[in-house]
Design an enzyme around this catalytic site. Structure first.
Site, PDB file in Angstrom:
ATOM      1  N   GLU A  35       0.847  -1.191   0.000  1.00 52.78           N
ATOM      2  CA  GLU A  35       0.000   0.000   0.000  1.00 52.78           C
ATOM      3  C   GLU A  35       0.886   1.247   0.000  1.00 52.78           C
ATOM      4  O   GLU A  35       1.824   1.357   0.796  1.00 52.78           O
ATOM      5  CB  GLU A  35      -0.902  -0.012   1.241  1.00 52.78           C
ATOM      6  CG  GLU A  35      -1.603   1.284   1.569  1.00 52.78           C
ATOM      7  CD  GLU A  35      -2.502   1.800   0.460  1.00 52.78           C
ATOM      8  OE1 GLU A  35      -2.434   3.002   0.164  1.00 52.78           O
ATOM      9  OE2 GLU A  35      -3.258   0.990  -0.122  1.00 52.78           O
ATOM     10  N   GLN A  36       0.583   2.195  -0.893  1.00 46.91           N
ATOM     11  CA  GLN A  36       1.432   3.372  -0.998  1.00 46.91           C
ATOM     12  C   GLN A  36       1.243   4.369   0.147  1.00 46.91           C
ATOM     13  O   GLN A  36       2.133   5.162   0.429  1.00 46.91           O
ATOM     14  CB  GLN A  36       1.198   4.076  -2.324  1.00 46.91           C
ATOM     15  CG  GLN A  36      -0.173   4.707  -2.483  1.00 46.91           C
ATOM     16  CD  GLN A  36      -0.292   5.482  -3.796  1.00 46.91           C
ATOM     17  OE1 GLN A  36       0.697   5.681  -4.508  1.00 46.91           O
ATOM     18  NE2 GLN A  36      -1.498   5.905  -4.112  1.00 46.91           N
ATOM     19  N   ARG A 108     -17.126   4.194   5.872  1.00 46.04           N
ATOM     20  CA  ARG A 108     -16.083   3.521   5.090  1.00 46.04           C
ATOM     21  C   ARG A 108     -14.923   3.067   5.980  1.00 46.04           C
ATOM     22  O   ARG A 108     -14.366   1.982   5.794  1.00 46.04           O
ATOM     23  CB  ARG A 108     -15.584   4.476   3.999  1.00 46.04           C
ATOM     24  CG  ARG A 108     -14.556   3.893   3.049  1.00 46.04           C
ATOM     25  CD  ARG A 108     -14.258   4.877   1.935  1.00 46.04           C
ATOM     26  NE  ARG A 108     -15.369   4.988   1.011  1.00 46.04           N
ATOM     27  CZ  ARG A 108     -15.489   4.286  -0.109  1.00 46.04           C
ATOM     28  NH1 ARG A 108     -14.574   3.395  -0.430  1.00 46.04           N
ATOM     29  NH2 ARG A 108     -16.516   4.455  -0.901  1.00 46.04           N
ATOM     30  N   TYR A 214     -28.009   9.728   4.494  1.00 41.79           N
ATOM     31  CA  TYR A 214     -28.431   8.593   5.324  1.00 41.79           C
ATOM     32  C   TYR A 214     -27.524   8.494   6.549  1.00 41.79           C
ATOM     33  O   TYR A 214     -26.436   9.061   6.591  1.00 41.79           O
ATOM     34  CB  TYR A 214     -28.425   7.279   4.546  1.00 41.79           C
ATOM     35  CG  TYR A 214     -27.135   6.886   3.849  1.00 41.79           C
ATOM     36  CD1 TYR A 214     -26.101   6.224   4.530  1.00 41.79           C
ATOM     37  CD2 TYR A 214     -26.964   7.127   2.480  1.00 41.79           C
ATOM     38  CE1 TYR A 214     -24.946   5.840   3.888  1.00 41.79           C
ATOM     39  CE2 TYR A 214     -25.805   6.737   1.825  1.00 41.79           C
ATOM     40  CZ  TYR A 214     -24.794   6.093   2.536  1.00 41.79           C
ATOM     41  OH  TYR A 214     -23.651   5.709   1.875  1.00 41.79           O
ATOM     42  N   ASP A 293     -11.651  -1.060  -8.930  1.00 43.56           N
ATOM     43  CA  ASP A 293     -11.574   0.177  -9.714  1.00 43.56           C
ATOM     44  C   ASP A 293     -10.420   0.186 -10.710  1.00 43.56           C
ATOM     45  O   ASP A 293     -10.436   0.965 -11.664  1.00 43.56           O
ATOM     46  CB  ASP A 293     -11.431   1.383  -8.783  1.00 43.56           C
ATOM     47  CG  ASP A 293     -12.748   1.789  -8.152  1.00 43.56           C
ATOM     48  OD1 ASP A 293     -13.788   1.218  -8.516  1.00 43.56           O
ATOM     49  OD2 ASP A 293     -12.736   2.689  -7.279  1.00 43.56           O
TER      50      ASP A 293
END
Length: 389
Positions: A35-36, A108, A214, A293
């Protein structure tokens, strides 16, 4: 740094990358995740995990953890931007009974933390920005910006819409800026001054913009909104680009008082340019393939971006399970053949930003494009049992 040729290297520790790492480890396949980012941040954004994604979380053992913290909404509602008139409503109370898993709304950061808990610390390597890769018949060598390198038997590029892995495979290509930006924010619902937005997710539509609101916690103590408004392209694509609250509130000055009250209570918001790509004809070459993605970036209008990446992870793990090292390239081709038609179709539907994508002819045949935009086809899918053909 690990240097084990039997490992699968996953580039990117987002939702799809971590789900892939967890699913592969569950099947006894060694992984290393690169992971960067220097550290993980709980960026203020909500996320929806629909029934199709929740079936994968169930397989990973996360369902009960997510149920304890996430918000389960009763309905998804579309309303006119200024009058507040109801345009459509989808009853979410029957989702679990109909599709076999719940539809949960959450922060998230909470979802990321749950997925990260499934992967040992020693497997996740931070501050590792990939700059190049080289592959041959036996494996792949990875080169990082800090001067280190690593070897792996296969590589999964789960590094997002600006994927370095994708650029290494197919050449540099800028994603398409849609001409729209999303403001996003989560904040304590106590700031709403007594306003209760209800047990629903509401999307307020005007001719050229919308906002979705929401709760993201079971206690309803944190509220989230995300917008889509026309704008010139910013200079930076980032989750942490701060937005101008005055600009945001002015963009929705003609909206219903409930919307304006939510925006007035917002202490800060991030600004996120919305990019997309056309569906790709290929997801990988040899021992290097893409996920999420990196190969099917989509606009957020169907809330399926992370869900489809998590589906990818489940199918990837199933395709590689029990396969000899020498046959991994064929297993990766199989993964693409299984996943690309569905992911590409959802990608195309999401990019349309249709107001009522769930309104279809219930008598349409299952193989029609029209039927493939209905909730049964989207939410009823189970990546844990779908045929690998």
């Amino acid at each position: 740094m690990p240097n084990q040729m039997q490992d699968i290297a996953i580039i990117g520790a987002g939702m799809g990358g971590l789900a892939a790492a967890a699913a592969l480890r569950q099947r006894g396949i060694r992984v290393q995740v690169y992971e960067q980012a220097e550290r993980f941040l709980r960026i203020g954004a909500g996320i929806q995990m629909s029934a199709n994604a929740m079936k994968v979380h169930r397989m990973l053992g996360l369902e009960e953890r997510l149920r304890k913290t996430a918000f389960q909404h009763r309905a998804r509602r579309h309303r006119n931007h200024d009058t507040g008139a109801y345009e459509s409503e989808f009853d979410m109370s029957v989702v679990e009974q109909k599709f076999g898993a719940p539809h949960l709304m959450m922060h998230r950061g909470d979802l990321h933390a749950a997925l990260l808990s499934l992967v040992p610390d020693e497997v996740v390597h931070l501050n590792k920005k990939l700059i190049n890769l080289e592959q041959d018949a036996n494996g792949v060598t990875l080169f990082f910006a800090d001067g280190t390198r690593a070897s792996a038997s296969a590589v999964i590029g789960a590094d997002g819409v600006h994927s370095v892995v994708r650029a290494q495979l197919f050449g540099a290509e800028r994603p398409h800026y849609t001409g729209r930006i999303a403001y996003r924010s989560t904040f304590p619902s106590a700031r709403l001054g007594g306003l209760d937005i209800g047990d629903i997710s509401t999307k307020w539509w005007s001719p050229d913009r919308h906002i979705v609101i929401y709760y993201v916690t079971k206690q309803k103590d944190e509220v989230y909104f995300t917008t889509s408004i026309p704008a010139a392209a910013p200079d930076l694509e980032s989750w942490s680009l701060k937005g101008d609250l005055t600009e945001l509130r002015e963009a929705f000055a003609a909206f219903h008082p409930e919307v304006r009250q939510v925006l007035a209570a917002c202490p800060e918001a991030n600004k996120w340019p919305i990019y997309d790509r056309d569906p790709q004809e290929r997801w990988g070459i040899g021992r290097v393939y893409l996920l999420g993605d990196a190969c099917h970036p989509m606009t957020p209008y169907m809330a399926q971006g992370a869900a489809t990446a998590i589906e990818d992870a489940a199918i990837l793990a199933r395709c590689l399970e029990g396969v000899a090292h020498a046959d991994w390239p064929l297993a990766l081709q199989r993964y693409e053949q299984v996943r690309r038609p569905r992911a590409s179709h959802i990608q195309s539907l999401s990019n349309l930003n249709k107001r009522n994508w769930m309104r279809v002819d219930p008598n349409a045949p299952h193989d029609s494009v029209k039927e493939k935009s209905d909730p049964d086809w989207v939410y009823g899918y189970d990546a844990c049992t779908a045929p690998l053909q």
